[in-house]
Design a protein around this motif. Structure first.
Motif, PDB file in Angstrom:
ATOM      1  N   PRO A   1      -1.269  -6.780   0.767  1.00 24.89           N
ATOM      2  CA  PRO A   1       0.032  -6.463   1.374  1.00 24.89           C
ATOM      3  C   PRO A   1       0.677  -5.274   0.649  1.00 24.89           C
ATOM      4  N   LYS A   2       1.319  -4.439   1.419  1.00 23.47           N
ATOM      5  CA  LYS A   2       1.936  -3.256   0.832  1.00 23.47           C
ATOM      6  C   LYS A   2       3.179  -2.864   1.636  1.00 23.47           C
ATOM      7  N   THR A   3       4.181  -2.429   0.921  1.00 22.31           N
ATOM      8  CA  THR A   3       5.380  -1.882   1.562  1.00 22.31           C
ATOM      9  C   THR A   3       5.297  -0.360   1.522  1.00 22.31           C
ATOM     10  N   VAL A   4       5.382   0.227   2.684  1.00 20.13           N
ATOM     11  CA  VAL A   4       5.274   1.694   2.808  1.00 20.13           C
ATOM     12  C   VAL A   4       6.676   2.279   2.988  1.00 20.13           C
ATOM     13  N   VAL A   5       6.977   3.291   2.196  1.00 23.23           N
ATOM     14  CA  VAL A   5       8.269   3.989   2.288  1.00 23.23           C
ATOM     15  C   VAL A   5       7.999   5.468   2.534  1.00 23.23           C
ATOM     16  N   GLY A   6       8.577   5.987   3.622  1.00 24.91           N
ATOM     17  CA  GLY A   6       8.513   7.422   3.899  1.00 24.91           C
ATOM     18  C   GLY A   6       9.883   8.025   3.668  1.00 24.91           C
ATOM     19  N   THR A   7       9.930   9.173   2.992  1.00 20.36           N
ATOM     20  CA  THR A   7      11.210   9.761   2.569  1.00 20.36           C
ATOM     21  C   THR A   7      11.283  11.248   2.907  1.00 20.36           C
TER      22      THR A   7
ATOM     23  N   ASP B   1       3.349   7.632  -0.425  1.00 26.38           N
ATOM     24  CA  ASP B   1       2.541   7.727  -1.648  1.00 26.38           C
ATOM     25  C   ASP B   1       1.096   8.126  -1.361  1.00 26.38           C
ATOM     26  N   SER B   2       0.802   8.478  -0.111  1.00 27.49           N
ATOM     27  CA  SER B   2      -0.562   8.844   0.253  1.00 27.49           C
ATOM     28  C   SER B   2      -0.558  10.071   1.159  1.00 27.49           C
ATOM     29  N   SER B   3      -1.273  11.107   0.755  1.00 28.95           N
ATOM     30  CA  SER B   3      -1.350  12.311   1.584  1.00 28.95           C
ATOM     31  C   SER B   3      -2.113  12.027   2.883  1.00 28.95           C
ATOM     32  N   MET B   4      -3.103  11.104   2.819  1.00 25.47           N
ATOM     33  CA  MET B   4      -3.836  10.747   4.028  1.00 25.47           C
ATOM     34  C   MET B   4      -2.900  10.064   5.035  1.00 25.47           C
ATOM     35  N   ARG B   5      -2.035   9.171   4.523  1.00 28.28           N
ATOM     36  CA  ARG B   5      -1.087   8.492   5.408  1.00 28.28           C
ATOM     37  C   ARG B   5      -0.087   9.512   5.973  1.00 28.28           C
TER      38      ARG B   5
END
Length: 275
Positions: free
Chosen positions: A122-128, A161-165
């Protein structure tokens, strides 16, 4: 008889001539010399200067100008006193307590938050992004007059936190690589909870209702907002809303490493705005 005729011829004819000459002389002296008649020069024909017919608007009056070359009828910007009306100019005034606050990008940011399972974890993704534009107009003497401009977020700048994402979000999820989908825009239509008075140090708890556009799809949204009046020249605050990816057709690419991405997405906006 012959002598008598000779006498008549000798004396009568010359006498008649003398008498005729005398009569002619007397008549000539009695008749006064005729006064010579001098003909007046022919009158010079005058051609009237044409009068130019001018249509005079209500705020103009006709003016006739005499010049050395003729008469000209023109117009001048003079309001005829017989038709003058008194009007009051309409002006927009703003209170001395009115402030327009502009978002300071160096101290502001917009986030999206969602959960996913990445490679079984499980992971929480944050885009800023800090590329947010908006203006807030507040009348501290009457906060009910507060207005907010459309809030614009540059979705192409979202980073995680991921350039691919990041690349997948721009190309497939938000499709913000295309110009028509570059910006997420929230247009406020109502502000609920505004007080009738506010002062420096107050915190205002509001609900901002409006239309949220993501990737070309517009849906209603409500941001729960907290605004603090820090000074006459600065305010700060946060705004939060929850939306569904499915409402905006935001589909996650089907890849083996990513699973169970939540449909619900939290949107957050933390800001500092300066007058």
């Amino acid at each position: 008889m012959t002598q008598k005729r000779n006498w008549q011829t000798k004396f009568l004819i010359p006498g008649l001539i003398v008498i005729a000459a005398f009569i002619w002389a007397c008549n000539g002296a009695a008749q006064p010399a005729a006064t010579p008649v001098v003909e007046a020069p022919a009158a010079t024909a005058t051609t009237a200067m044409p009068t130019v017919q001018v249509t005079v608007p209500p705020t103009l009056t006709a003016v006739t100008i005499l010049t050395s070359t003729g008469v000209v009828t023109g117009t001048a910007t003079v309001t005829p006193s017989t038709t003058a009306t008194s009007t009051t100019a309409t002006t927009t005034t703003t209170s001395s307590d009115t402030r327009v606050f502009t978002v300071d990008q160096s101290q502001s940011k917009a986030n999206f938050i969602l959960d996913e399972v990445l490679m079984g974890t499980p992971k929480t993704v944050v885009g800023t992004t800090s590329l947010v534009s908006a203006a807030i107009t507040i009348d501290l003497a009457d906060p009910t007059k507060t207005t907010i401009s459309p809030i614009q977020i540059d979705a192409r700048d979202f980073t995680t936190d991921s350039s691919m994402r990041n690349n997948a979000i721009r190309r497939f999820v938000l499709q913000s690589n295309s110009d028509e989908n570059r910006y997420i825009v929230f247009t406020p239509t109502a502000i609920e909870g505004l007080p009738t008075a506010a002062k420096v140090g107050d915190t205002l708890e509001l609900k901002i209702v409006g239309d949220l556009t993501i990737s070309g799809v517009t849906k209603p949204a409500t941001f729960v907002t907290s605004v603090k009046v820090e000074s006459d020249a600065q305010i700060s605050g946060t705004a939060k809303a929850h939306v569904l990816r499915s409402d905006y057709n935001l589909n996650i690419p089907n890849v083996p490493s990513v699973a169970d991405v939540t449909d619900e997405v939290q949107l957050e906006f933390a800001f500092v705005a300066k007058a």
